[in-house]
Design a protein around this motif. Structure first.
Motif, PDB file in Angstrom:
ATOM      1  N   LEU A  49      37.769  31.693  40.535  1.00 33.97           N
ATOM      2  CA  LEU A  49      37.286  30.823  41.608  1.00 33.97           C
ATOM      3  C   LEU A  49      36.228  31.576  42.411  1.00 33.97           C
ATOM      4  O   LEU A  49      36.486  32.691  42.881  1.00 33.97           O
ATOM      5  N   THR A  50      35.062  30.963  42.553  1.00 35.35           N
ATOM      6  CA  THR A  50      33.968  31.581  43.286  1.00 35.35           C
ATOM      7  C   THR A  50      33.681  30.751  44.526  1.00 35.35           C
ATOM      8  O   THR A  50      33.333  29.563  44.424  1.00 35.35           O
ATOM      9  N   GLN A  51      33.818  31.369  45.685  1.00 38.26           N
ATOM     10  CA  GLN A  51      33.595  30.659  46.934  1.00 38.26           C
ATOM     11  C   GLN A  51      32.215  30.986  47.495  1.00 38.26           C
ATOM     12  O   GLN A  51      31.722  32.112  47.355  1.00 38.26           O
ATOM     13  N   SER A  52      31.622  29.997  48.110  1.00 34.48           N
ATOM     14  CA  SER A  52      30.334  30.211  48.770  1.00 34.48           C
ATOM     15  C   SER A  52      30.256  29.346  50.020  1.00 34.48           C
ATOM     16  O   SER A  52      30.893  28.286  50.088  1.00 34.48           O
ATOM     17  N   PRO A  53      29.491  29.834  51.030  1.00 39.49           N
ATOM     18  CA  PRO A  53      28.912  31.170  51.073  1.00 39.49           C
ATOM     19  C   PRO A  53      29.973  32.229  51.354  1.00 39.49           C
ATOM     20  O   PRO A  53      31.118  31.874  51.632  1.00 39.49           O
ATOM     21  N   GLY A  54      29.592  33.488  51.319  1.00 37.60           N
ATOM     22  CA  GLY A  54      30.524  34.543  51.670  1.00 37.60           C
ATOM     23  C   GLY A  54      30.842  34.533  53.157  1.00 37.60           C
ATOM     24  O   GLY A  54      31.990  34.740  53.570  1.00 37.60           O
ATOM     25  N   THR A  55      29.807  34.299  53.954  1.00 38.67           N
ATOM     26  CA  THR A  55      29.953  34.187  55.402  1.00 38.67           C
ATOM     27  C   THR A  55      29.168  32.978  55.865  1.00 38.67           C
ATOM     28  O   THR A  55      28.063  32.729  55.382  1.00 38.67           O
ATOM     29  N   LEU A  56      29.759  32.238  56.785  1.00 43.53           N
ATOM     30  CA  LEU A  56      29.109  31.046  57.331  1.00 43.53           C
ATOM     31  C   LEU A  56      29.127  31.179  58.854  1.00 43.53           C
ATOM     32  O   LEU A  56      30.205  31.276  59.456  1.00 43.53           O
ATOM     33  N   SER A  57      27.945  31.233  59.433  1.00 44.26           N
ATOM     34  CA  SER A  57      27.832  31.399  60.885  1.00 44.26           C
ATOM     35  C   SER A  57      27.469  30.079  61.532  1.00 44.26           C
ATOM     36  O   SER A  57      26.381  29.531  61.276  1.00 44.26           O
ATOM     37  N   LEU A  58      28.369  29.553  62.343  1.00 41.44           N
ATOM     38  CA  LEU A  58      28.185  28.258  62.995  1.00 41.44           C
ATOM     39  C   LEU A  58      28.691  28.331  64.426  1.00 41.44           C
ATOM     40  O   LEU A  58      29.238  29.361  64.854  1.00 41.44           O
ATOM     41  N   SER A  59      28.530  27.240  65.141  1.00 40.42           N
ATOM     42  CA  SER A  59      28.976  27.155  66.534  1.00 40.42           C
ATOM     43  C   SER A  59      30.034  26.076  66.676  1.00 40.42           C
ATOM     44  O   SER A  59      30.093  25.139  65.858  1.00 40.42           O
ATOM     45  N   PRO A  60      30.872  26.192  67.706  1.00 40.03           N
ATOM     46  CA  PRO A  60      31.848  25.121  67.969  1.00 40.03           C
ATOM     47  C   PRO A  60      31.157  23.773  68.064  1.00 40.03           C
ATOM     48  O   PRO A  60      30.056  23.659  68.629  1.00 40.03           O
ATOM     49  N   GLY A  61      31.812  22.769  67.491  1.00 38.29           N
ATOM     50  CA  GLY A  61      31.245  21.422  67.488  1.00 38.29           C
ATOM     51  C   GLY A  61      30.456  21.099  66.243  1.00 38.29           C
ATOM     52  O   GLY A  61      30.245  19.906  65.942  1.00 38.29           O
ATOM     53  N   GLU A  62      30.010  22.123  65.508  1.00 35.72           N
ATOM     54  CA  GLU A  62      29.249  21.890  64.277  1.00 35.72           C
ATOM     55  C   GLU A  62      30.182  21.565  63.121  1.00 35.72           C
ATOM     56  O   GLU A  62      31.402  21.716  63.196  1.00 35.72           O
ATOM     57  N   ARG A  63      29.570  21.149  62.020  1.00 36.73           N
ATOM     58  CA  ARG A  63      30.293  20.798  60.801  1.00 36.73           C
ATOM     59  C   ARG A  63      30.192  21.966  59.827  1.00 36.73           C
ATOM     60  O   ARG A  63      29.115  22.532  59.636  1.00 36.73           O
ATOM     61  N   ALA A  64      31.329  22.309  59.194  1.00 33.15           N
ATOM     62  CA  ALA A  64      31.351  23.394  58.214  1.00 33.15           C
ATOM     63  C   ALA A  64      31.666  22.834  56.837  1.00 33.15           C
ATOM     64  O   ALA A  64      32.570  22.002  56.682  1.00 33.15           O
ATOM     65  N   THR A  65      30.926  23.296  55.839  1.00 36.02           N
ATOM     66  CA  THR A  65      31.152  22.891  54.453  1.00 36.02           C
ATOM     67  C   THR A  65      31.310  24.156  53.612  1.00 36.02           C
ATOM     68  O   THR A  65      30.386  24.962  53.494  1.00 36.02           O
ATOM     69  N   LEU A  66      32.491  24.326  53.039  1.00 36.22           N
ATOM     70  CA  LEU A  66      32.819  25.498  52.241  1.00 36.22           C
ATOM     71  C   LEU A  66      33.029  25.062  50.798  1.00 36.22           C
ATOM     72  O   LEU A  66      33.697  24.057  50.539  1.00 36.22           O
ATOM     73  N   SER A  67      32.498  25.854  49.870  1.00 40.84           N
ATOM     74  CA  SER A  67      32.534  25.496  48.459  1.00 40.84           C
ATOM     75  C   SER A  67      33.442  26.416  47.665  1.00 40.84           C
ATOM     76  O   SER A  67      33.544  27.612  47.959  1.00 40.84           O
TER      77      SER A  67
END
Lengths: 117, 107
Positions: B4-22
């Protein structure tokens, strides 16, 4: 409530063995497989194997074959995980986790095993 | 072994934003056998999603899972401060069970 309570941290020398316990409570012990997962410092999660508390059947990851033993004691609702011939790269936090359809819904708090001369 | 390969390795966001992890698998996985976990420092992992899209007990509805075959996604619709952690995917469709290497969600 479901709880998995693990034994305390251990420090072992290379070549020694370590046995970690995981006491289950709050559910029917024989109704769920229990798995062991480890996490080396700063690293990801590595699945080690599982045991069926009803009958004690085990399945281990191939790279632990011969060094890993899982056992169960239904009288105390406890499972045990023993690793022998410890090496420095066995230093990790070891978790037990309850299996529900292959994913792990409850986890123990983790047991740090440090292997150092 | 299914990798299983996850991306991105690090995701930099702010509260209230939407996060998409693969999470991408090296072989097809039945969607029944894909889970997502959240881990905070010094804690055990916490099950968020099982069977690719079903939320575990007590998980807020801002967490959602989707995907099939070899491509799976964890979406956090509106980030809360407590969501900043490491996220792992896991397959339980074939032995040995395997985990992705993790995605760190950073503020």
């Amino acid at each position: 409530q479901v709880q998995l309570l693990q034994s305390a941290a251990e420090v072992k020398k290379p070549g020694a063995s370590v046995k970690v316990s995981c006491k289950a409570s709050g559910y029917t012990f024989t109704g769920y497989y229990l798995h062991w997962v480890r996490q080396a410092p700063g690293q990801g999660l590595e699945w080690m194997g599982f045991i069926n508390p009803r009958g004690g059947r085990t399945t281990y990851a191939r790279n632990y074959q011969g060094r890993l033993t899982m056992t169960t004691d239904t009288s105390t609702t406890t499972v045990y995980m023993e690793v022998s011939s410890l090496r420095s790269d066995d230093t990790a936090v070891y978790f037990c986790a309850r299996d529900v359809s292959g994913t792990f819904d409850f986890w123990g708090q983790g047991t740090l095993v440090t292997v150092s001369s | 072994e299914i990798v299983l390969t996850q991306s991105p390795g690090t995701l930099s966001l702010s509260p209230g934003e939407r996060a998409t992890l693969s999470c991408r698998a090296s072989q097809n996985i039945s969607s029944s056998y894909l889970g997502w976990y959240q881990q905070k420092p010094g804690q055990a992992p916490r099950l968020l999603i099982f069977a690719a899209s079903s939320r575990a007990t007590g998980i807020p509805d801002r967490f959602g899972g989707s995907g099939s075959g070899t491509d799976f996604t964890l979406t956090i619709s509106r980030l809360e401060p407590e969501d900043f952690a490491v996220y792992f995917c896991q397959q339980c469709g074939a032995l040995p069970y395997t985990f992705g290497q993790g995605t760190k969600l950073d503020i």
